[in-house]
Design an enzyme around this catalytic site. Structure first.
Site, PDB file in Angstrom:
ATOM      1  N   LYS A 196       0.879  -1.171   0.000  1.00  0.00           N
ATOM      2  CA  LYS A 196       0.000   0.000   0.000  1.00  0.00           C
ATOM      3  C   LYS A 196       0.914   1.217   0.000  1.00  0.00           C
ATOM      4  CE  LYS A 196      -4.048   2.031   2.194  1.00  0.00           C
ATOM      5  NZ  LYS A 196      -3.663   3.421   2.072  1.00  0.00           N
ATOM      6  N   ARG A 239      -3.518   8.508  -5.819  1.00  0.00           N
ATOM      7  CA  ARG A 239      -4.165   7.607  -6.764  1.00  0.00           C
ATOM      8  C   ARG A 239      -4.506   8.374  -8.032  1.00  0.00           C
ATOM      9  NH1 ARG A 239      -9.006   3.735  -4.963  1.00  0.00           N
ATOM     10  NH2 ARG A 239      -9.461   2.709  -6.932  1.00  0.00           N
TER      11      ARG A 239
HETATM   12  P1  AMP Z   1      -7.221   4.884   2.061  1.00  0.00           P
HETATM   13  O1  AMP Z   1      -6.980   6.173   1.316  1.00  0.00           O
HETATM   14  O2  AMP Z   1      -6.508   4.845   3.353  1.00  0.00           O
HETATM   15  O3  AMP Z   1      -8.690   4.552   2.147  1.00  0.00           O
HETATM   16  O4  AMP Z   1      -6.581   3.725   1.195  1.00  0.00           O
HETATM   17  C1  AMP Z   1      -6.943   3.459  -0.134  1.00  0.00           C
HETATM   18  C2  AMP Z   1      -5.950   4.088  -1.079  1.00  0.00           C
HETATM   19  O5  AMP Z   1      -4.688   3.439  -1.034  1.00  0.00           O
HETATM   20  C3  AMP Z   1      -6.317   3.970  -2.542  1.00  0.00           C
HETATM   21  O6  AMP Z   1      -7.284   4.900  -2.930  1.00  0.00           O
HETATM   22  C4  AMP Z   1      -4.998   4.204  -3.222  1.00  0.00           C
HETATM   23  O7  AMP Z   1      -4.768   5.592  -3.394  1.00  0.00           O
HETATM   24  C5  AMP Z   1      -3.965   3.730  -2.221  1.00  0.00           C
HETATM   25  N1  AMP Z   1      -3.200   2.532  -2.632  1.00  0.00           N
HETATM   26  C6  AMP Z   1      -1.889   2.355  -2.410  1.00  0.00           C
HETATM   27  N2  AMP Z   1      -1.497   1.156  -2.857  1.00  0.00           N
HETATM   28  C7  AMP Z   1      -2.563   0.541  -3.393  1.00  0.00           C
HETATM   29  C8  AMP Z   1      -2.775  -0.726  -4.003  1.00  0.00           C
HETATM   30  N3  AMP Z   1      -1.812  -1.620  -4.139  1.00  0.00           N
HETATM   31  N4  AMP Z   1      -4.039  -1.010  -4.434  1.00  0.00           N
HETATM   32  C9  AMP Z   1      -5.047  -0.129  -4.280  1.00  0.00           C
HETATM   33  N5  AMP Z   1      -4.890   1.071  -3.702  1.00  0.00           N
HETATM   34  C10 AMP Z   1      -3.670   1.408  -3.250  1.00  0.00           C
END
Ligand code: AMP
Length: 585
Positions: free
Chosen positions: A252, A257
């Site tokens: 992650k 994004r």
């Molecule tokens: P959060 O913003 O904490 O809800 O986490 C989701 C976000 O993690 C996504 O919208 C992406 O921007 C980010 N992200 C980072 N690595 C990945 C991955 N391998 N797959 C999907 N999202 C990822």
């Protein structure tokens, strides 16, 4: 349609702080709107001219509006400023000033919604060296044609301060009720909205062609698809309550994004909030534009890297890319990699219905077609048990990631949906709570002492999707530097309200209230029961909600998140129970 009818509805909506009544007003308005302008009315009620991703902005400063009003009303600037000081709002000033003039002039003609829309659209489209003067003249002429009441809303619209509290969900509820007689069809509208990100178009198709046509709306290049989102799991063991068998575990990455759309030589990049951000990453778009990919939509995380160590750098470094000038310099100083993690459309075909394992194969192909070291596959491994997941988590943390994402191999890409098909697991942040929370600012108290003239404490809320409201969980006053305090005072000013927002559920009194827009990251030592906060009210104990103990702002403003992407009430409840489990153990 007469603009005064829209103004009647605006006035009613402005006075209500109940979401149900807001929906009722909206239903009546939509029912009386002629179908050929329904699209425009849907944009206008949300303070927009077109869907967000088109990035249309009116771009007029306060000074320009004052000059327009001076021209329309014939009043001198000193007199205008005096009223402005009393009314405190340019919309109210417009109404007063035109009232003043009205007594001496003939009644204006009745003005149509179409006329107002087309002038506003023209203002937004006016650019170039003499554009300011021309915009001032356009505003002044439309104000001359309007009644004082109408002027108020036109100016509020132009200044972006038409705060009616109408969220996407409210519009969808109202459309469903107005055109199909029941709220149950709202899910079909939501599906169409999720793939098109354009409520105006969904409304037009519903009003002119019916629900069947809405169901056929599918992914279109250069209209961003609302992103699929992850649920959180507090611990590694919890992941395997959701996952049966094996799953994909991925790094992650802590970046931004982006959703990439490509057809022929054209490339556009959209943010998670669906804004067009192609200009932030010209290096990335040039690589993709020059590749052999045809008609494709894919997603990935852009991350800044340290060229000496090749380590990932934190998300804040990407801020240097958000600029209009000195772009070449920024590309050189802050190089980025794009780590691709999903595919929605490939070679002219929708791929969202394929299982993730198949989509991953297409992503591998896509990355090899682009064939550039700055466009990578997001690191992935397939895991079957908690032990291998835990090992992978250690690897991710060592590489500087914020945690891992676990994805169900059979899952489809579900636009706009948050669910356990994607599970996020973040590393511990050194506080007792294993995770940071993203909460929405909904109110504030004025500061005292050193903080006079700023906000001293902010009221924060979590999102409750069931009721589509924001429920309070914390008042936070620590973790802010003087600069934060000054910045918040300015940025929150744009969302200031006289009364509590209709979608905010709070039981405490604050000095001021805000539209729920700004999301900030918070750490806390634990979650406790609270008789005053409304998040999780009655979920654990009768008449008690949940609150954060020792909350602190981390310094991170989550401007990549909409208010609806904030931490959910349910997550707080889970974290509370989880924490109890840990303590008991
Ligand atoms: P959060 O913003 O904490 O809800 O986490 C989701 C976000 O993690 C996504 O919208 C992406 O921007 C980010 N992200 C980072 N690595 C990945 C991955 N391998 N797959 C999907 N999202 C990822």
């Amino acid at each position: 349609m007469e603009f005064s009818l829209l103004v009647d509805a605006f006035e009613q909506m402005e006075m209500t702080s109940s979401r149900l009544r807001l929906t009722d007003h909206l239903v009546s308005l939509l029912r009386m709107t002629p179908t050929d302008i329904i699209e425009k009315v849907v944009y206008l009620i949300q303070g927009k001219l077109r869907p967000d991703f088109e990035g249309i902005e009116i771009g007029m400063a306060e000074k320009m509006i004052l000059r327009s009003l001076a021209q329309s009303s014939g009043m001198g600037m000193t007199a205008l400023l005096e009223i402005y000081r009393d009314t405190g709002d340019l919309g109210n000033l417009a109404k007063e000033a035109m009232h003043h003039k009205d007594q001496t002039s003939l009644m204006p003609q009745r003005m149509s919604v179409e006329r107002v829309y087309s002038v506003l659209y023209e203002i937004a489209g006016t650019t170039g060296p003499r554009s300011q003067e021309y915009k001032i003249r356009l505003v002044s002429s439309i104000i001359n044609e309007s009644s004082p009441r109408e002027s108020r809303y036109i100016i509020k619209f132009i200044m972006g301060s038409l705060r009616l509290g109408i969220a996407d969900n409210t519009v969808m509820d109202a459309l469903s009720l107005a055109f199909t007689g029941t709220k149950t069809n709202r899910v079909l509208l939501e599906n169409a909205y999720n793939v098109s990100s354009d409520l105006g178009t969904v409304a037009r198709i519903l009003a002119t062609e019916g629900l069947d046509a809405v169901e056929k709306i599918s992914i279109i290049l250069f209209k961003p698809v609302r992103p699929m989102l992850a649920e959180r799991a507090p611990t590694i063991e919890d992941v395997f309550h959701q996952v049966k068998g094996s799953a994909a575990a991925e790094f992650k990455l802590d970046g931004e994004r982006i959703q990439v759309h490509k057809a022929n030589g054209r490339v556009e990049l959209f943010s998670r909030r669906l804004e067009k951000i192609t200009s932030h990453f010209p290096d990335i778009s040039t690589i993709i534009a020059g590749s052999k990919l045809s008609d494709t939509i894919f997603e990935g995380e852009v991350v800044a890297i340290d060229l000496d160590t090749l380590n990932f750098l934190p998300f804040q470094v990407l801020m240097h890319r958000r600029r209009k000038h000195g772009v070449d310099e920024a590309i050189k100083n802050y190089p980025v990699y794009l780590n691709v993690f999903d595919i929605l459309y490939y070679d002219g075909e929708t791929k969202t219905h394929l299982p993730y394992s198949d989509r991953r194969k297409i992503i591998e192909r896509l990355v090899s077609v682009i064939n550039d070291h700055r466009i990578l596959l997001v690191p992935q491994t397939v895991v079957q048990d908690a032990k291998s997941l835990s090992n992978y988590m250690s690897k991710a943390i060592e590489a500087g990631c914020e945690g891992i994402m676990v994805k169900q191999l059979e899952s489809e890409y579900r636009a706009g949906a948050r669910g356990y098909a994607w599970i996020k697991l973040k590393r511990e942040y050194g506080s007792d709570l294993t995770d940071t929370l993203d909460l929405v600012i909904v109110g504030a108290l004025y500061g005292r002492g050193r903080r006079v003239g700023r906000y001293g404490a902010l009221l924060l809320a979590a999102y409750d999707p069931k009721t589509d409201t924001f429920k309070t969980a914390s008042k936070v006053g620590t973790g802010f530097t003087d600069k934060h305090l000054a910045d918040f005072y300015n940025s929150l000013g744009r969302h200031l309200l006289r009364h509590k927002h209709p979608r905010v559920d709070a039981a405490i009194q604050m000095d001021v209230w805000f539209e729920p827009k700004i999301v900030i990251e918070i750490v806390a030592s634990e979650i406790t029961l609270s008789p005053v906060h409304t998040a999780g009210m009655n979920a654990i104990r009768e008449k008690y909600g949940l609150a954060l103990r020792f909350p602190k702002f981390t310094g991170k403003i989550r401007d990549d998140k909409n208010a609806e992407d904030a931490t959910k009430v349910e997550e707080l409840v889970t974290l509370y129970s989880q924490q109890k489990r840990t303590i008991q153990r």
